[in-house]
Design a protein around this motif. Structure first.
Motif, PDB file in Angstrom:
ATOM      1  N   TYR A 150       0.835  -1.205   0.000  1.00 32.52           N
ATOM      2  CA  TYR A 150       0.000   0.000   0.000  1.00 32.52           C
ATOM      3  C   TYR A 150       0.869   1.254   0.000  1.00 32.52           C
ATOM      4  O   TYR A 150       0.606   2.225  -0.715  1.00 32.52           O
ATOM      5  CB  TYR A 150      -0.899  -0.035   1.238  1.00 32.52           C
ATOM      6  N   GLY A 153       3.310   2.073  -3.350  1.00 35.90           N
ATOM      7  CA  GLY A 153       2.752   2.649  -4.558  1.00 35.90           C
ATOM      8  C   GLY A 153       2.280   4.076  -4.353  1.00 35.90           C
ATOM      9  O   GLY A 153       2.865   4.855  -3.601  1.00 35.90           O
ATOM     10  N   THR A 154       1.214   4.398  -5.030  1.00 32.81           N
ATOM     11  CA  THR A 154       0.553   5.698  -4.888  1.00 32.81           C
ATOM     12  C   THR A 154      -0.932   5.432  -4.677  1.00 32.81           C
ATOM     13  O   THR A 154      -1.406   4.316  -4.921  1.00 32.81           O
ATOM     14  CB  THR A 154       0.757   6.554  -6.154  1.00 32.81           C
ATOM     15  N   GLY A 156      -4.449   4.434  -4.944  1.00 38.27           N
ATOM     16  CA  GLY A 156      -5.147   3.756  -6.025  1.00 38.27           C
ATOM     17  C   GLY A 156      -4.265   2.886  -6.891  1.00 38.27           C
ATOM     18  O   GLY A 156      -4.758   2.208  -7.795  1.00 38.27           O
ATOM     19  N   SER A 157      -2.954   2.890  -6.632  1.00 43.26           N
ATOM     20  CA  SER A 157      -2.041   2.101  -7.445  1.00 43.26           C
ATOM     21  C   SER A 157      -0.949   1.506  -6.556  1.00 43.26           C
ATOM     22  O   SER A 157       0.162   2.044  -6.474  1.00 43.26           O
ATOM     23  CB  SER A 157      -1.412   2.964  -8.550  1.00 43.26           C
ATOM     24  N   PRO A 158      -1.277   0.416  -5.842  1.00 44.40           N
ATOM     25  CA  PRO A 158      -0.282  -0.186  -4.941  1.00 44.40           C
ATOM     26  C   PRO A 158       0.918  -0.708  -5.728  1.00 44.40           C
ATOM     27  O   PRO A 158       0.815  -1.015  -6.918  1.00 44.40           O
ATOM     28  CB  PRO A 158      -1.058  -1.330  -4.276  1.00 44.40           C
ATOM     29  N   GLY A 159       2.051  -0.824  -5.048  1.00 44.79           N
ATOM     30  CA  GLY A 159       3.269  -1.275  -5.713  1.00 44.79           C
ATOM     31  C   GLY A 159       3.995  -2.311  -4.882  1.00 44.79           C
ATOM     32  O   GLY A 159       4.139  -2.154  -3.676  1.00 44.79           O
ATOM     33  N   GLY A 224       4.986   6.725  -3.993  1.00 40.78           N
ATOM     34  CA  GLY A 224       5.899   6.208  -4.998  1.00 40.78           C
ATOM     35  C   GLY A 224       7.299   6.045  -4.438  1.00 40.78           C
ATOM     36  O   GLY A 224       7.500   5.475  -3.377  1.00 40.78           O
TER      37      GLY A 224
END
Length: 394
Positions: A150, A153-154, A156-159, A224
């Protein structure tokens, strides 16, 4: 010269990374590690295939310094071989869910009946307790459930981390735990079970963020590559590439502000502490980004290094292999393997010892390469071994 674990035998029933790499680290230190896999080969043998026969890069890395045998432990004859192996062993490594351990006769109670001082090093996705204990899982699941994905990422866009750190971290901690258990056994004669879990490792690595949330309820979201606890901590574009920098502590920030010709920021209350600088990281990052954009990577790194500011290149895998620090420090060992077009660069043992070096790697074994030798050591004759092979036990 005898290595640290000379005379210790480890049975590696592990699969994929968390179990096998634990055993690999022990093998690097001189333990006699026997990798045991299914007669047709374990699934992890073929992950990231690089050889003509489809053997994978993970296997070449994790199989080093081991002997290999095949065995079906679910057969009656296979269980007999497991019993003989355990009688000769100090440690069993098996990262399987606990119902699977029991089914294969690799649970601690069963092993202890065979050899009272045995050490079982095991691991699973979630551990042996709690509602998820019987579930399987991989590194990515642990990353996701730890809160790390969680925050990586950013919104709405997990990484996720491309490198499976929960797997390798669990393996490393399990090796540490195994060594502790060996020390305990040497003092007391008592074996024990050492248990790791992927989720436990991931929670350990992300503990600071979880602690902050529990106490301060910040509700952080991902930014990020930009750090949130200090600044500038990010990756920045240069004229011809990318560099990464991390400034932590008042001393480094003073050096950075001086290099940027922003000494007035040293008196700015927004930038008074690491955390306040992290809170205003976008402002600091914009200044750093503008400075980097005016220079090529070589100039950026040269000026940052001269100022004593931690920095590094953003490298592709190909560039990493040829990086001067990596090459000059000997951070890989070139290991040949049947079916490879060229030797595999296998990362060196991650620690260095002044008195007992880990030494040169032996290549990973071919499927079942040492089965006959190991069974002969256990007392099986040639006819018995041929019969076991014909029956699919080995």
């Amino acid at each position: 010269m005898k290595q640290i674990l000379h005379g210790i035998r480890v049975l590696d029933f592990g699969r994929y990374i968390a179990g096998p790499f634990c055993a690999t680290l022990l093998a690097d230190l001189g333990a006699d590690v026997i990798r045991i896999e299914k007669p047709r080969g374990g699934e992890d043998r073929y992950t990231v295939p690089v050889s003509d026969d489809g053997e994978g890069a993970y296997y070449l890395q994790l199989g080093r310094n081991k002997r290999g045998m095949t065995l079906n432990p679910t057969t009656e004859e296979g269980r007999g071989i497991v019993k003989r192996l355990v009688e000769t062993a100090d440690v069993v490594v098996a990262n399987l869910p606990f119902p699977a351990l029991k089914k294969l006769g690799l649970d601690y109670e069963t092993l202890k009946e065979i050899k009272p001082d045995i050490i079982l090093t095991t691991g699973s996705a979630f551990g042996s307790t709690g509602p998820y204990a019987a579930r399987g899982g991989f590194d990515t699941v642990a990353q996701a459930m730890s809160g790390s994905m969680y925050l990586n990422g950013t919104p709405g866009s997990p990484g996720k981390s491309f490198a499976p750190y929960a797997d390798f971290g669990t393996a490393s901690l399990s090796a540490f735990g195994t060594l502790a258990a060996i020390l305990h056994r040497n003092k007391t004669g008592e074996g024990q079970m050492v248990e790791g879990s992927l989720l436990g490792t991931a929670l350990t690595f992300n503990n600071a963020a979880l602690m902050e949330e529990a106490i301060l309820e910040q509700g952080r979201e991902g930014t990020g590559m930009r750090g949130q606890y200090n600044a500038p901590t990010d990756t920045f574009a240069t004229r011809d590439g990318w560099v990464t920098v991390q400034v932590v502590g008042a001393g480094l920030f003073k050096r950075w502000a001086t290099l940027m010709d922003e000494t007035s920021w040293l008196e700015d209350p927004r930038f008074a502490t690491d955390q306040s600088r992290g809170d205003h990281g976008e402002i600091i990052g914009e200044r750093m980004a503008a400075w980097c954009a005016e220079r090529n990577s070589e100039a950026v790194l040269s000026e940052l290094a001269a100022a004593g500011i931690p920095c590094g290149e953003l490298l592709s895998p190909r560039e990493t292999l040829n990086n001067e620090q990596v090459v000059d420090a000997g951070m890989f060992q070139a290991v040949d393997y049947p079916g490879l077009s060229k030797p595999a660069p296998i990362a060196d043992h991650p620690l260095r010892y002044s008195a007992t070096p880990a030494g040169t790697f032996r290549r990973a074994p071919r499927l079942g390469e040492h089965t006959q030798d190991i069974l002969t050591e256990l007392g099986y004759d040639a006819d018995s071994i041929s019969k076991l092979q014909a029956e699919g036990v080995i």
